[in-house]
Design a protein around this motif. Structure first.
Motif, PDB file in Angstrom:
ATOM      1  N   THR A 106       8.434   1.569  -1.212  1.00  0.00           N
ATOM      2  CA  THR A 106       8.660   2.999  -1.415  1.00  0.00           C
ATOM      3  C   THR A 106       9.478   3.308  -2.415  1.00  0.00           C
ATOM      4  OG1 THR A 106       8.924   5.157  -0.286  1.00  0.00           O
ATOM      5  CG2 THR A 106      10.356   3.399   0.414  1.00  0.00           C
ATOM      6  N   ASN A 107       9.502   4.505  -2.855  1.00  0.00           N
ATOM      7  CA  ASN A 107      10.391   4.885  -4.080  1.00  0.00           C
ATOM      8  C   ASN A 107      11.490   5.817  -3.667  1.00  0.00           C
ATOM      9  OD1 ASN A 107      11.747   6.321  -6.341  1.00  0.00           O
ATOM     10  ND2 ASN A 107       9.893   5.580  -7.756  1.00  0.00           N
ATOM     11  N   LYS A 108      12.737   5.466  -3.646  1.00  0.00           N
ATOM     12  CA  LYS A 108      13.738   6.036  -3.012  1.00  0.00           C
ATOM     13  C   LYS A 108      14.766   6.491  -4.044  1.00  0.00           C
ATOM     14  CE  LYS A 108      17.200   6.241   0.940  1.00  0.00           C
ATOM     15  NZ  LYS A 108      17.837   5.707   2.047  1.00  0.00           N
ATOM     16  N   SER A 109      14.570   7.715  -4.679  1.00  0.00           N
ATOM     17  CA  SER A 109      15.508   8.188  -5.644  1.00  0.00           C
ATOM     18  C   SER A 109      15.351   7.263  -6.968  1.00  0.00           C
ATOM     19  CB  SER A 109      17.148   8.160  -5.101  1.00  0.00           C
ATOM     20  OG  SER A 109      17.087   9.189  -3.832  1.00  0.00           O
ATOM     21  N   GLY A 110      14.215   6.919  -7.077  1.00  0.00           N
ATOM     22  CA  GLY A 110      13.952   6.255  -8.278  1.00  0.00           C
ATOM     23  C   GLY A 110      14.023   4.896  -8.129  1.00  0.00           C
ATOM     24  N   ARG A 111      14.530   4.460  -6.803  1.00  0.00           N
ATOM     25  CA  ARG A 111      14.800   2.776  -6.767  1.00  0.00           C
ATOM     26  C   ARG A 111      13.416   2.393  -5.820  1.00  0.00           C
ATOM     27  NH1 ARG A 111      19.013   0.504  -3.236  1.00  0.00           N
ATOM     28  NH2 ARG A 111      18.810  -1.732  -3.627  1.00  0.00           N
ATOM     29  N   LEU A 112      13.016   1.099  -6.087  1.00  0.00           N
ATOM     30  CA  LEU A 112      12.005   0.799  -5.413  1.00  0.00           C
ATOM     31  C   LEU A 112      12.795  -0.196  -4.228  1.00  0.00           C
ATOM     32  CD1 LEU A 112       9.396  -0.417  -7.621  1.00  0.00           C
ATOM     33  CD2 LEU A 112       9.608   1.724  -6.431  1.00  0.00           C
ATOM     34  N   ILE A 113      12.212  -0.031  -2.863  1.00  0.00           N
ATOM     35  CA  ILE A 113      12.544  -0.578  -1.658  1.00  0.00           C
ATOM     36  C   ILE A 113      11.433  -1.162  -1.166  1.00  0.00           C
ATOM     37  CG2 ILE A 113      14.032  -0.265   0.581  1.00  0.00           C
ATOM     38  CD1 ILE A 113      15.370   2.116  -0.955  1.00  0.00           C
ATOM     39  N   VAL A 152      10.599  -6.555  -5.187  1.00  0.00           N
ATOM     40  CA  VAL A 152      10.776  -5.229  -5.927  1.00  0.00           C
ATOM     41  C   VAL A 152      11.372  -5.138  -7.382  1.00  0.00           C
ATOM     42  CG1 VAL A 152      10.462  -4.134  -4.015  1.00  0.00           C
ATOM     43  CG2 VAL A 152      12.511  -4.505  -4.701  1.00  0.00           C
ATOM     44  N   ARG A 153      12.320  -6.034  -7.518  1.00  0.00           N
ATOM     45  CA  ARG A 153      13.071  -6.285  -9.047  1.00  0.00           C
ATOM     46  C   ARG A 153      12.189  -6.672  -9.747  1.00  0.00           C
ATOM     47  NH1 ARG A 153      14.911  -9.496 -12.378  1.00  0.00           N
ATOM     48  NH2 ARG A 153      14.607 -11.072 -10.858  1.00  0.00           N
ATOM     49  N   ARG A 154      11.413  -7.729  -9.496  1.00  0.00           N
ATOM     50  CA  ARG A 154      10.485  -8.289 -10.474  1.00  0.00           C
ATOM     51  C   ARG A 154       9.486  -7.326 -10.728  1.00  0.00           C
ATOM     52  NH1 ARG A 154       8.476 -14.025  -8.789  1.00  0.00           N
ATOM     53  NH2 ARG A 154       7.231 -13.830 -10.656  1.00  0.00           N
ATOM     54  N   PHE A 155       8.788  -6.733  -9.721  1.00  0.00           N
ATOM     55  CA  PHE A 155       7.826  -5.766  -9.916  1.00  0.00           C
ATOM     56  C   PHE A 155       8.158  -4.717 -10.814  1.00  0.00           C
ATOM     57  CE2 PHE A 155       5.484  -1.894  -8.460  1.00  0.00           C
ATOM     58  CZ  PHE A 155       4.203  -2.418  -8.597  1.00  0.00           C
ATOM     59  N   GLN A 156       9.517  -4.109 -10.476  1.00  0.00           N
ATOM     60  CA  GLN A 156       9.633  -2.930 -11.369  1.00  0.00           C
ATOM     61  C   GLN A 156       9.850  -3.325 -12.603  1.00  0.00           C
ATOM     62  OE1 GLN A 156      13.178  -0.712  -9.517  1.00  0.00           O
ATOM     63  NE2 GLN A 156      12.130   1.166 -10.329  1.00  0.00           N
ATOM     64  N   SER A 157      10.643  -4.285 -13.069  1.00  0.00           N
ATOM     65  CA  SER A 157      10.734  -5.152 -14.444  1.00  0.00           C
ATOM     66  C   SER A 157       9.408  -5.145 -15.127  1.00  0.00           C
ATOM     67  CB  SER A 157      11.510  -5.999 -14.576  1.00  0.00           C
ATOM     68  OG  SER A 157      10.823  -7.371 -13.854  1.00  0.00           O
ATOM     69  N   ALA A 162       0.586  -1.160   0.017  1.00  0.00           N
ATOM     70  CA  ALA A 162      -0.134   0.167  -0.124  1.00  0.00           C
ATOM     71  C   ALA A 162       0.690   1.137  -0.015  1.00  0.00           C
ATOM     72  CB  ALA A 162      -0.868   0.038   1.273  1.00  0.00           C
ATOM     73  N   THR A 163       1.760   1.398   0.784  1.00  0.00           N
ATOM     74  CA  THR A 163       2.726   2.549   0.615  1.00  0.00           C
ATOM     75  C   THR A 163       3.378   2.473  -0.455  1.00  0.00           C
ATOM     76  OG1 THR A 163       4.057   1.491   2.071  1.00  0.00           O
ATOM     77  CG2 THR A 163       2.575   3.134   3.097  1.00  0.00           C
ATOM     78  N   SER A 164       3.169   1.915  -1.556  1.00  0.00           N
ATOM     79  CA  SER A 164       4.015   1.746  -2.737  1.00  0.00           C
ATOM     80  C   SER A 164       3.287   1.918  -3.814  1.00  0.00           C
ATOM     81  CB  SER A 164       4.430   0.360  -2.602  1.00  0.00           C
ATOM     82  OG  SER A 164       3.678  -0.592  -2.025  1.00  0.00           O
TER      83      SER A 164
END
Length: 347
Positions: free
Chosen positions: A173-180, A86-91, A6-8
């Motif tokens: 969350t998005n930190k400087s363009g990177r999902l964490i 998050v890597r799979r999600f972002q890809s 949710a916070t994502s």
């Protein structure tokens, strides 16, 4: 998560499978929204070397006084040991891979939901994987690509309850363009039956709304408040009777019924495409055993044909993946011919 915590990020990608949002877990032995520290500590003490459902399950249930506590323990263990991928999600690669997430310790939403079901199954707790729509970070008023999330419904002491392990385990969350991924146990997402949960989750198959008057997709995306979503709801069915009938079906029949209902509720290209894939998988399983069973081969042929109808509907409206769909259509038509060959030769 195919619907990220949710916070994502709420993913509405073209993926066919679902992801889950991260939010909290509700303890039955505590007030809603509280964490049972005794059970949590027991889950945290589970040996890290345990990588099998049976071994982890049998350790966890040692501290449970009843099925409710078992269901809570399964959640705590997953929240502490499985991170959102998050890597799979972002890809955008949200396809089901069949990988062993107990070894990788990473998952997306449908994988969370299926692992949770595996623990419940071993404990004799009725548990179902639900595919649907979830409003998370980035939600912009609709889900053009079809279902985007997966969670569970469990039955404990004659009560049907929602469980969203993905959202209950943390957030992205998005930190400087990177999902964490940020782990955080959120009890309000586990073992609940609340309008707040319904305001953020809409099951693709209306029976999993756990309502006598299911709300429509249009009302779900048009309102944030659940009371307002119910504005045009009309009496539809007794969800308890419907689920009871559903539970009497075989696993294969349940998969077919689930996607028939998802497509009837909201016929999108991706929903039809995903349904056709499921039908093809089920039909292949019925048609290929070495021992010939005529009833199964006939059932397989009918299921292939149903998958072909759904895939043609998807192909007619698709703007992308057309080559992939045509290849899948060709394979399903070959499946029909194979069934006809077996039926003609009785072998």
């Amino acid at each position: 998560m195919k619907n990220a915590p949710a916070t994502s990020i709420l993913s509405l990608a073209n993926a066919l499978l679902f992801t889950v949002l991260f939010v909290p877990f509700l303890c039955w032995s505590q007030a809603a929204g509280e964490i049972n520290s005794r059970l949590l500590q027991h889950a945290e003490a589970c040996p890290r070397t345990n990588n099998e459902v049976a071994t982890i399950h049998d350790y966890l249930v040692g501290a449970a006084a009843n099925k409710r506590e078992r269901a809570e323990l399964f959640f705590y263990w997953m929240a502490k040991n499985i991170a959102y991928d998050v890597r799979r999600f972002q890809s955008g690669d949200l396809r089901e891979t069949g990988r062993d997430i107990l070894k990788t310790r990473k998952a997306i939403c449908e994988e969370y939901a299926r692992l949770y079901k595996a623990f419940c199954d071993r404990s004799g707790i009725a548990c179902y994987v639900v595919s649907g729509y979830a409003k998370g970070y980035g939600y912009d008023g609709g889900f053009p690509n079809g279902t985007n999330h997966a969670w569970n419904v469990v039955k404990i002491d004659d009560a049907y309850l929602f469980v969203d392990v993905t959202w209950g385990s943390g957030s992205v969350t998005n930190k400087s363009g990177r999902l964490i991924f940020i782990p955080e146990i959120k009890p309000q997402e586990v073992l609940v039956e609340s309008d707040d949960f319904r305001a953020r989750h809409l099951a693709g198959n209306p029976q999993w709304q756990l309502l006598e008057q299911p709300i429509t997709y249009k009302d779900f995306v048009s309102h944030d408040n659940f009371a307002e979503m119910q504005g045009t709801a009309v009496a539809s069915f007794n969800f308890r009777d419907t689920i009871a009938q559903f539970s009497q079906l075989t696993i294969e029949q349940q998969r077919i019924r689930e996607w028939e209902q998802i497509c009837a509720f909201r016929p999108t290209v991706n929903n039809y495409h995903r349904a056709s894939i499921v039908f093809a998988q089920v039909a292949w399983g019925w048609s290929t055993p070495e021992i010939y069973v005529e009833a199964d081969v006939r059932r397989a042929k009918q299921t292939y044909q149903q998958g072909i109808r759904y895939l043609r509907s998807a192909l007619a409206a698709a703007k992308r993946q057309k080559a992939q769909m045509r290849a899948e259509l060709d394979n399903m038509e070959k499946g029909v011919k194979y069934c006809e060959y077996r039926l003609a030769n009785k072998r």
